[in-house]
Design a protein around this motif. Sequence first.
Motif, PDB file in Angstrom:
ATOM      1  N   MET A   1       0.859  -1.176   0.000  1.00 16.09           N
ATOM      2  CA  MET A   1       0.000   0.000   0.000  1.00 16.09           C
ATOM      3  C   MET A   1       0.896   1.226   0.000  1.00 16.09           C
ATOM      4  N   GLN A   2       0.542   2.177  -0.819  1.00 16.62           N
ATOM      5  CA  GLN A   2       1.346   3.385  -0.907  1.00 16.62           C
ATOM      6  C   GLN A   2       1.177   4.216   0.367  1.00 16.62           C
ATOM      7  N   GLY A   3       2.268   4.508   1.034  1.00 16.46           N
ATOM      8  CA  GLY A   3       2.257   5.336   2.227  1.00 16.46           C
ATOM      9  C   GLY A   3       1.999   4.587   3.521  1.00 16.46           C
ATOM     10  N   VAL A   4       1.753   3.262   3.457  1.00 14.39           N
ATOM     11  CA  VAL A   4       1.482   2.479   4.667  1.00 14.39           C
ATOM     12  C   VAL A   4       2.384   1.245   4.647  1.00 14.39           C
ATOM     13  N   ASN A   5       3.140   1.080   5.712  1.00 15.77           N
ATOM     14  CA  ASN A   5       3.964  -0.113   5.858  1.00 15.77           C
ATOM     15  C   ASN A   5       3.186  -1.108   6.717  1.00 15.77           C
ATOM     16  N   LEU A   6       2.591  -2.125   6.081  1.00 18.36           N
ATOM     17  CA  LEU A   6       1.740  -3.076   6.796  1.00 18.36           C
ATOM     18  C   LEU A   6       2.529  -3.935   7.773  1.00 18.36           C
ATOM     19  N   ASP A   7       3.816  -4.163   7.503  1.00 25.01           N
ATOM     20  CA  ASP A   7       4.633  -4.898   8.462  1.00 25.01           C
ATOM     21  C   ASP A   7       4.753  -4.116   9.779  1.00 25.01           C
ATOM     22  N   LEU A   8       4.964  -2.813   9.678  1.00 22.46           N
ATOM     23  CA  LEU A   8       5.069  -1.984  10.870  1.00 22.46           C
ATOM     24  C   LEU A   8       3.730  -1.902  11.604  1.00 22.46           C
ATOM     25  N   VAL A   9       2.641  -1.793  10.866  1.00 24.80           N
ATOM     26  CA  VAL A   9       1.314  -1.766  11.482  1.00 24.80           C
ATOM     27  C   VAL A   9       1.061  -3.078  12.229  1.00 24.80           C
ATOM     28  N   GLY A  10       1.443  -4.194  11.653  1.00 23.81           N
ATOM     29  CA  GLY A  10       1.283  -5.490  12.310  1.00 23.81           C
ATOM     30  C   GLY A  10       2.097  -5.597  13.584  1.00 23.81           C
ATOM     31  N   VAL A  11       3.336  -5.111  13.538  1.00 22.86           N
ATOM     32  CA  VAL A  11       4.183  -5.141  14.734  1.00 22.86           C
ATOM     33  C   VAL A  11       3.585  -4.258  15.828  1.00 22.86           C
ATOM     34  N   ILE A  12       3.061  -3.110  15.459  1.00 22.13           N
ATOM     35  CA  ILE A  12       2.430  -2.219  16.439  1.00 22.13           C
ATOM     36  C   ILE A  12       1.207  -2.898  17.056  1.00 22.13           C
ATOM     37  N   PHE A  13       0.390  -3.563  16.243  1.00 28.36           N
ATOM     38  CA  PHE A  13      -0.770  -4.293  16.779  1.00 28.36           C
ATOM     39  C   PHE A  13      -0.334  -5.364  17.772  1.00 28.36           C
ATOM     40  N   MET A  14       0.726  -6.098  17.437  1.00 26.13           N
ATOM     41  CA  MET A  14       1.196  -7.152  18.335  1.00 26.13           C
ATOM     42  C   MET A  14       1.711  -6.574  19.649  1.00 26.13           C
ATOM     43  N   ILE A  15       2.427  -5.472  19.593  1.00 25.39           N
ATOM     44  CA  ILE A  15       2.950  -4.848  20.813  1.00 25.39           C
ATOM     45  C   ILE A  15       1.802  -4.346  21.692  1.00 25.39           C
ATOM     46  N   VAL A  16       0.814  -3.692  21.074  1.00 27.17           N
ATOM     47  CA  VAL A  16      -0.336  -3.203  21.843  1.00 27.17           C
ATOM     48  C   VAL A  16      -1.105  -4.376  22.451  1.00 27.17           C
ATOM     49  N   GLY A  17      -1.251  -5.463  21.717  1.00 26.38           N
ATOM     50  CA  GLY A  17      -1.921  -6.650  22.251  1.00 26.38           C
ATOM     51  C   GLY A  17      -1.172  -7.253  23.422  1.00 26.38           C
ATOM     52  N   LEU A  18       0.159  -7.320  23.337  1.00 25.90           N
ATOM     53  CA  LEU A  18       0.960  -7.855  24.438  1.00 25.90           C
ATOM     54  C   LEU A  18       0.878  -6.960  25.677  1.00 25.90           C
ATOM     55  N   ILE A  19       0.890  -5.655  25.476  1.00 23.16           N
ATOM     56  CA  ILE A  19       0.736  -4.732  26.607  1.00 23.16           C
ATOM     57  C   ILE A  19      -0.643  -4.919  27.243  1.00 23.16           C
ATOM     58  N   GLY A  20      -1.660  -5.099  26.418  1.00 21.02           N
ATOM     59  CA  GLY A  20      -3.009  -5.330  26.946  1.00 21.02           C
ATOM     60  C   GLY A  20      -3.109  -6.620  27.729  1.00 21.02           C
ATOM     61  N   VAL A  21      -2.476  -7.701  27.248  1.00 21.67           N
ATOM     62  CA  VAL A  21      -2.499  -8.972  27.976  1.00 21.67           C
ATOM     63  C   VAL A  21      -1.793  -8.819  29.321  1.00 21.67           C
ATOM     64  N   ALA A  22      -0.656  -8.135  29.327  1.00 19.29           N
ATOM     65  CA  ALA A  22       0.068  -7.928  30.589  1.00 19.29           C
ATOM     66  C   ALA A  22      -0.756  -7.105  31.570  1.00 19.29           C
TER      67      ALA A  22
END
Length: 85
Positions: free
Chosen positions: A24-45
């Motif tokens: 996608m132009q202007g969006v790095n989906l790999d970075l968005v996925g990593v951010i989702f995983m980090i937010v999910g891990l913080i939420g689980v903790a």
Amino acid sequence: MGLGGCIILIAVGAILTFATDWDMQGVNLDLVGVIFMIVGLIGVATFSSIARRRRVVVPPATPVIDDPARPHHHTRDGYGDGYGA
């Protein structure tokens, strides 16, 4: 957000990071996925630490003494012996 929402965030993040090859132009989906995983891990903790605090058992303030010399007296209220009889 509950535990289920956090797990969904981790799963969606992992799918975006590891299982897609979309561009996608202007969006790095790999970075968005990593951010989702980090937010999910913080939420689980956070969820697990809050849930652990709720399970603290406080011992009774006065000890319970069972005196064998005094038998327990049970009262009949008409409900415990079946059909109100």
